[in-house]
Design an enzyme around this catalytic site. Sequence first.
Site, PDB file in Angstrom:
ATOM      1  N   HIS A   1     -21.740  77.835  52.412  1.00  0.00           N
ATOM      2  CA  HIS A   1     -21.942  76.669  53.266  1.00  0.00           C
ATOM      3  C   HIS A   1     -23.332  76.073  53.113  1.00  0.00           C
ATOM      4  O   HIS A   1     -23.522  74.871  53.233  1.00  0.00           O
ATOM      5  CB  HIS A   1     -21.712  77.048  54.733  1.00  0.00           C
TER       6      HIS A   1
ATOM      7  N   CYS B   1      -7.580  63.419  41.010  1.00  0.00           N
ATOM      8  CA  CYS B   1      -8.494  63.529  42.147  1.00  0.00           C
ATOM      9  C   CYS B   1      -9.223  64.883  42.192  1.00  0.00           C
ATOM     10  O   CYS B   1      -9.991  65.141  43.104  1.00  0.00           O
ATOM     11  CB  CYS B   1      -7.763  63.281  43.470  1.00  0.00           C
TER      12      CYS B   1
END
Length: 542
Positions: free
Chosen positions: A188, A492
């Site tokens: 993170h 994508c």
Amino acid sequence: MIVLQGKGISDGIARGPVCFLRRLPDCTAKILPDDVEAEKARLTAAKTRAVRWYEALAEECRRNMDCEAAALMETHAMMVEDEDYAAYILDVLADERCNAEYAVRAAGERFAAVLSASGDACIRARAADIRDVSRRIIRGLTGGGEAGIGADAPVILAADDLLPSELIRFGKDKILGVLCREGTGSGHMAVLARTMGIPAVCGLGDSLSVEYDESFACIDGGTGQVVIGPDQAALYVFQRKTQESRDRKERLLVLRDEEDVTPDGQRITLRCNINSPDDTAAVLANGGRGIGLYRSEFLFLAAHDRPSEEEQFVAYKAAVGAMNGRRTVIRTLDIGGDKRVDRFDPQTERMSVRDHLRRPETLQTQLRALYRASAYGNAAIMFPLITSVQEVMACKRLCQNVMADLDREGVPFNRATEIGIMIETPAAVLIADELAKEADFFSVGTNDLTRYILAHDRRTGKALESHRSDVLRAVKLAADAAHKAGIRVSICGDMAADSELLGTFLAMGIDELSVPPASVLPLRARVRSTVVKNCTLEKLEY
Ligand code: PEP
Ligand code: MG
């Protein structure tokens, strides 16, 4: 001058004084209090303080329009209350009749050890989150101060590892760059550093010595190079790099409203991948022609509970509305694997559409919100991880039912909303011709497609070669099937932003690429200078 080599995890150049993070020692020695009930009361109060602290930080992030950081801090607040974690702390208190500080530290270490032992790099990276939460509760128990930076001016922050909440709390104004002995690109902290635009290098190990505290350094978050005490020549190189990157960004801005067309007239539309409606500002600022992939699962990951139909409607409507007529492809919930709702459950399985179809309530609610939002602009719905024609038929039946309900209720929606599917499993590639008869468009998810074609276990955390001919052949099979059926095909996954593959994608006739907002302008420049007749499919050859 000393040169260190680490792993660049957040691109950019930083120059400034190194400052090692000062963490106050947490007093967690084991003592045996007389009254364990009183320890439980202290623990409850400290947990409440921790939750409030994370919530306040989340609120501040929201004010600064940093939704990703806000969602992370809200998740940390939830982790404080996590049932298993809380039960473990209480068990230690009861079994060992010890002080709350010791019990929290024991629980934190236990959970961090379980997560760190995982073969999956993404799960390992979550260990930092639980350490963050445990430290925060202990701080609430001991009344200890915050970790600090012993300097007023902005610094290059150095640490063994940096907790996500620390990065958010110090903020971009205080941190020029980050250096860590540990850490990975998928944690993170890395995600936040990239979002906040802070250059970062991790994995420096013991080469990052405390002796460099207060030394002047230059770091390159792209290459992972760190120069401590640079000489004149090195300083000049880094100054030039900074100027070049600034000039490049400025030069590219003139392309914001230009078309995505090659000199010989082939079009390839550049849209953006987003995680939240707040990202639409970056899409517009970078000249994205809409949204090619809105990963709706982040709404679920950030929420305390499953987001209601109304909450989802508000988010989807905001994204569709902000695009003001530009196409907005919203993907239905794609959860599991590394995108788990329960962050403590390393076993969480990847859920495919077929799992959602078995218990369709969540999908039904989401589809209602999506169709309602379709009345406010140019929305399209996309289903992930498709493996069979039957799944597509079942998804379309659900869409029909939802539309019939909305009709009955007199709720406005766009009946012509396109329904597309992601091609990201080998099964989908093999039956692409059949799928193309049922879908309005394809979008190739090269991240999962690569992983599943190569039987690459995500848990090994090893990087894969990105230009593999086998994966590119699969992309071409999907593209050919789409074009034969007269539907458009987009890419994508991360490969879409790889400018070295642009020629190959143009040669395949790919209609659209969906990339992070910051990649649009560099890619547009490349599109506008690539002559398609010179492009080949040689990367597909063995
Ligand atoms: C992909 O798999 O390429 C993709 C775009 O989906 P995600 O990365 O969200 O799984
Ligand atoms: Mg995927």
